[in-house]
Design an enzyme around this catalytic site. Structure first.
Site, PDB file in Angstrom:
ATOM      1  N   TRP A 101      16.927  17.167  26.819  1.00 51.45           N
ATOM      2  CA  TRP A 101      15.547  17.385  27.292  1.00 51.45           C
ATOM      3  C   TRP A 101      14.586  16.384  26.694  1.00 51.45           C
ATOM      4  O   TRP A 101      13.676  15.904  27.381  1.00 51.45           O
ATOM      5  CB  TRP A 101      15.115  18.833  27.069  1.00 51.45           C
ATOM      6  CG  TRP A 101      15.867  19.748  28.002  1.00 51.45           C
ATOM      7  CD1 TRP A 101      16.822  20.663  27.656  1.00 51.45           C
ATOM      8  CD2 TRP A 101      15.786  19.785  29.439  1.00 51.45           C
ATOM      9  NE1 TRP A 101      17.322  21.270  28.784  1.00 51.45           N
ATOM     10  CE2 TRP A 101      16.698  20.753  29.885  1.00 51.45           C
ATOM     11  CE3 TRP A 101      15.021  19.091  30.380  1.00 51.45           C
ATOM     12  CZ2 TRP A 101      16.886  21.045  31.243  1.00 51.45           C
ATOM     13  CZ3 TRP A 101      15.189  19.384  31.737  1.00 51.45           C
ATOM     14  CH2 TRP A 101      16.112  20.347  32.148  1.00 51.45           C
ATOM     15  N   ASP A 171       7.906  20.543  23.010  1.00 52.24           N
ATOM     16  CA  ASP A 171       8.504  21.239  24.157  1.00 52.24           C
ATOM     17  C   ASP A 171       9.277  22.435  23.604  1.00 52.24           C
ATOM     18  O   ASP A 171      10.391  22.288  23.110  1.00 52.24           O
ATOM     19  CB  ASP A 171       9.448  20.286  24.906  1.00 52.24           C
ATOM     20  CG  ASP A 171      10.242  20.995  26.006  1.00 52.24           C
ATOM     21  OD1 ASP A 171      10.031  22.205  26.213  1.00 52.24           O
ATOM     22  OD2 ASP A 171      11.076  20.318  26.640  1.00 52.24           O
ATOM     23  N   LYS A 195      12.792  31.605  30.028  1.00 53.09           N
ATOM     24  CA  LYS A 195      13.751  31.995  28.978  1.00 53.09           C
ATOM     25  C   LYS A 195      13.194  33.212  28.235  1.00 53.09           C
ATOM     26  O   LYS A 195      13.583  34.333  28.528  1.00 53.09           O
ATOM     27  CB  LYS A 195      14.029  30.824  28.046  1.00 53.09           C
ATOM     28  CG  LYS A 195      14.770  29.676  28.773  1.00 53.09           C
ATOM     29  CD  LYS A 195      14.116  28.393  28.521  1.00 53.09           C
ATOM     30  CE  LYS A 195      14.581  27.162  29.236  1.00 53.09           C
ATOM     31  NZ  LYS A 195      15.804  27.039  29.907  1.00 53.09           N
TER      32      LYS A 195
HETATM   33  C1  LIG Z   1      13.933  22.407  26.346  1.00 52.36           C
HETATM   34  C2  LIG Z   1      13.701  22.308  27.812  1.00 52.36           C
HETATM   35  N1  LIG Z   1      12.752  21.450  28.256  1.00 52.36           N
HETATM   36  C3  LIG Z   1      12.507  21.314  29.575  1.00 52.36           C
HETATM   37  C4  LIG Z   1      13.198  22.034  30.512  1.00 52.36           C
HETATM   38  C5  LIG Z   1      12.874  21.862  31.971  1.00 52.36           C
HETATM   39  O1  LIG Z   1      12.145  22.955  32.349  1.00 52.36           O
HETATM   40  P1  LIG Z   1      11.670  23.230  33.851  1.00 52.36           P
HETATM   41  O2  LIG Z   1      12.889  23.488  34.651  1.00 52.36           O
HETATM   42  O3  LIG Z   1      10.779  24.425  33.671  1.00 52.36           O
HETATM   43  O4  LIG Z   1      10.926  22.033  34.308  1.00 52.36           O
HETATM   44  C6  LIG Z   1      14.186  22.937  30.104  1.00 52.36           C
HETATM   45  C7  LIG Z   1      14.930  23.725  31.100  1.00 52.36           C
HETATM   46  O5  LIG Z   1      15.861  24.418  30.841  1.00 52.36           O
HETATM   47  C8  LIG Z   1      14.434  23.066  28.721  1.00 52.36           C
HETATM   48  O6  LIG Z   1      15.375  23.909  28.278  1.00 52.36           O
END
Ligand SMILES: Cc1ncc(COP(=O)(O)O)c(C=O)c1O
Length: 359
Positions: A101, A171, A195
């Site tokens: 991520w 994040d 989550k």
């Molecule tokens: C740590 C993290 N950042 C970003 C995301 C992306 O999130 P989204 O699908 O809400 O854009 C996720 C998705 O699982 C994630 O676990």
């Protein structure tokens, strides 16, 4: 019948919350309609929205210096709007690379600004530890530092927030509300809801007000944090149902004993599973001990030929979504707030039995 759901997200939601929502699904109070059919500008919805926000402020002890925004677009949209807003003058920001991520956030920001990766634990495309904040080589001319405290795919965490001399942005999609947090350490925290917060479709941002004022006024309003804040996150139609459900989850968290309770439970759950994995020669977790996640626990079998059988049999035993992310393989148990310790025991019982039969 509900089963144990180890999905990384959208993830398990407390049955108590689901039942409460079910009870009031067709008609909210005596409003004559469901919450989904109601104007977001109505006084009833306004109260639901404001209560959710004040419960979150309570749970996280969010200081007056920070505001909470209820947004859309997921964490992925934040990967773009953060550099657009907060590095528009310098065009420079520092990023820490500790997993998939943070890598994505770097790739997206790099389309807009000069990103400096100030620390990385990438090792041939894999990550089994995180760069310690002491090793972060922060640039004097960057506008902010961005990192991902919990990498959902690799199960790699930076547990303690660094204290730095720059705006710090995190994040927290897969770790928010898992334990208490000092919000004042951060200029911005953001998280997709799916989550620990509620259903998908909602994105939370907690932003220091003085930092938010520096957003980019040449952008369209929908991309500017200050404009969302000025309209109480109702600049346009918000994801009303997801916001309402997040409010239910916040009340459930408060009623259960708040984040101190969940810290205790989450550490117990994670420790129980890691201890079992570490005690076995058949299963292993590759993440260095100080960086092990309390939310997402990947593990591999000593013989990957058995992966398929493990997944088929675990599913038949009511243990769902244990398949690891396609980029890392193996298994992953995501054990968010709504997964009780009984789910961990059921998983370990199955793992023991599987090992006995196949080890
Ligand atoms: C740590 C993290 N950042 C970003 C995301 C992306 O999130 P989204 O699908 O809400 O854009 C996720 C998705 O699982 C994630 O676990």
């Amino acid at each position: 019948m509900r089963k144990w759901n180890f999905c990384a997200g959208p993830a398990v939601i407390s049955e108590e919350v689901l039942k409460e929502v079910q009870n009031e699904l067709v008609e909210w109070g005596d409003s004559g309609m469901s919450i989904m059919e109601m104007s977001h500008r109505s006084s009833i919805y306004d109260q639901v929205a404001i209560e959710a926000k004040s419960d979150l402020v309570d749970i996280l002890s969010i200081p007056d210096t920070h505001d909470v925004l209820f947004l859309q677009g997921g964490a992925t949209q934040q990967f773009a709007t953060i550099p657009m807003n907060f590095a528009s003058d310098s065009k420079k920001a520092d990023y820490v690379l500790s997993g998939t991520w943070s890598k994505k956030s770097i790739a997206e920001a790099s389309k807009l600004i000069n990103v400096k990766t100030i620390a990385s634990s990438e090792n041939n495309g894999s990550y089994t530890k995180a760069p310690h904040p002491d090793s972060w080589n922060i640039s004097p001319d960057s506008s902010y530092v961005h990192y991902c405290p919990n990498e959902t795919i690799q199960g790699v965490s930076i547990h303690k927030a660094p204290i730095i001399d720059k705006p710090l942005i995190a994040d927290m999609s897969s770790v928010i509300l898992s334990e208490p947090l000092d919000v004042s350490d951060f200029s911005m925290i953001y998280a997709g809801a799916q989550k620990n917060i509620g259903p998908a479709g909602l994105t939370l941002a907690i932003i220091e007000k003085s930092f938010m004022e520096q957003d980019n006024n040449s952008l369209p309003n929908i991309l500017r944090y200050s404009q969302h804040a000025a309209s109480g996150s109702m600049l346009n139609t918000p994801p009303t149902f997801a916001w309402y459900m997040a409010g239910k989850v916040f009340k459930w968290i408060k009623k259960s004993g708040g984040l101190n309770y969940f810290r205790e439970q989450n550490h117990l759950k994670a420790k129980t599973l890691y201890n079992y994995i570490d005690s076995s020669d058949f299963y292993s977790n590759p993440v260095s001990e100080e960086n092990r996640s309390i939310m997402n626990i990947p593990f591999i079998l000593s013989d990957s030929e058995l992966d398929k059988l493990f997944l088929v049999e675990s599913e038949a035993c009511g243990l769902l979504n244990l398949k690891g992310h396609r980029s890392v393989g193996g298994m992953r148990a995501s054990i968010y707030n709504a997964m009780p310790i009984e789910g961990i025991h059921a998983l370990i019982d199955f793992m023991k039995d599987f090992e006995q039969r196949n080890g």
